[in-house]
Motif scaffolding. Structure first.
Motif, PDB file in Angstrom:
ATOM      1  N   HIS A  26      -7.008   7.253   0.585  1.00  0.00           N
ATOM      2  CA  HIS A  26      -6.933   8.229   1.675  1.00  0.00           C
ATOM      3  C   HIS A  26      -5.489   8.589   2.028  1.00  0.00           C
ATOM      4  N   SER A  27      -4.543   8.056   1.276  1.00  0.00           N
ATOM      5  CA  SER A  27      -3.122   8.257   1.615  1.00  0.00           C
ATOM      6  C   SER A  27      -2.557   9.524   0.979  1.00  0.00           C
ATOM      7  N   HIS A  35      -7.495  -2.334  -2.293  1.00  0.00           N
ATOM      8  CA  HIS A  35      -7.012  -1.756  -1.035  1.00  0.00           C
ATOM      9  C   HIS A  35      -7.448  -0.295  -1.005  1.00  0.00           C
ATOM     10  N   LYS A  36      -8.727  -0.101  -0.811  1.00  0.00           N
ATOM     11  CA  LYS A  36      -9.344   1.218  -0.960  1.00  0.00           C
ATOM     12  C   LYS A  36      -8.802   2.288  -0.011  1.00  0.00           C
ATOM     13  N   ASN A  37      -8.173   1.870   1.075  1.00  0.00           N
ATOM     14  CA  ASN A  37      -7.613   2.879   1.987  1.00  0.00           C
ATOM     15  C   ASN A  37      -6.445   3.635   1.349  1.00  0.00           C
ATOM     16  N   GLN A  65       0.824  -1.198   0.000  1.00  0.00           N
ATOM     17  CA  GLN A  65       0.000   0.000   0.000  1.00  0.00           C
ATOM     18  C   GLN A  65       0.865   1.257   0.000  1.00  0.00           C
TER      19      GLN A  65
END
Length: 106
Positions: free
Chosen positions: A81-82, A76-78, A47
Motif C-alpha cells: 500500500h506504500s 510485511h503486506k502493508n 518497510q
C-alpha cells in the motif's frame, strides 16, 4: 573501499555508503567487502527501503539478497500500500510480477 582493502575493517557504515561499497565490491569482486555490506543491508532492511533495495539487488544480480527482500515484503503486506511499491510497479514491472507470482505460488 581502500580502507577496507588495507585493513579489512569497516567503520561507521551507513545505508548509502553500504550501497555504494556493495556496488564497488560487486564490480571489483571484493567478496569480503561485498559480504559485509550484504549483511549490513539485510540487517537494516525496513518497510521504507525494501522496494528500493529489491531494485538494487536485482540490478546487481544478487538472487540471495533479492530472495530475502521478497520474503520480507511478503511478510510485511502493508508495503503493498506504500508509495514505494506503487513506484516499483511503474518503473520495474518485471520485479513486481516476480514478487506477486512468488506470492501466488507459496
Amino acid at each position: 573501499m581502500l580502507l577496507y582493502i588495507y585493513t579489512a575493517k569497516l567503520q561507521d557504515l551507513q545505508w548509502d555508503s553500504a550501497c555504494n561499497l556493495y556496488a564497488a565490491a560487486d564490480k571489483y569482486q571484493i567478496l569480503g567487502l561485498k559480504s559485509e555490506c550484504f549483511s549490513f543491508l539485510k540487517d537494516n532492511l525496513t518497510q521504507d527501503n525494501a522496494c528500493n533495495l529489491l531494485i538494487f539487488a536485482d540490478k546487481h544480480l544478487d538472487e540471495n539478497l533479492k530472495s530475502i527482500i521478497q520474503d520480507y515484503i511478503l511478510n510485511h503486506k502493508n508495503i503493498f500500500h506504500s508509495n514505494e511499491w506503487k513506484h516499483l510497479m511503474k518503473t520495474n514491472v518485471q520485479l513486481a510480477v516476480e514478487l506477486l507470482y512468488r506470492k501466488c505460488t507459496e
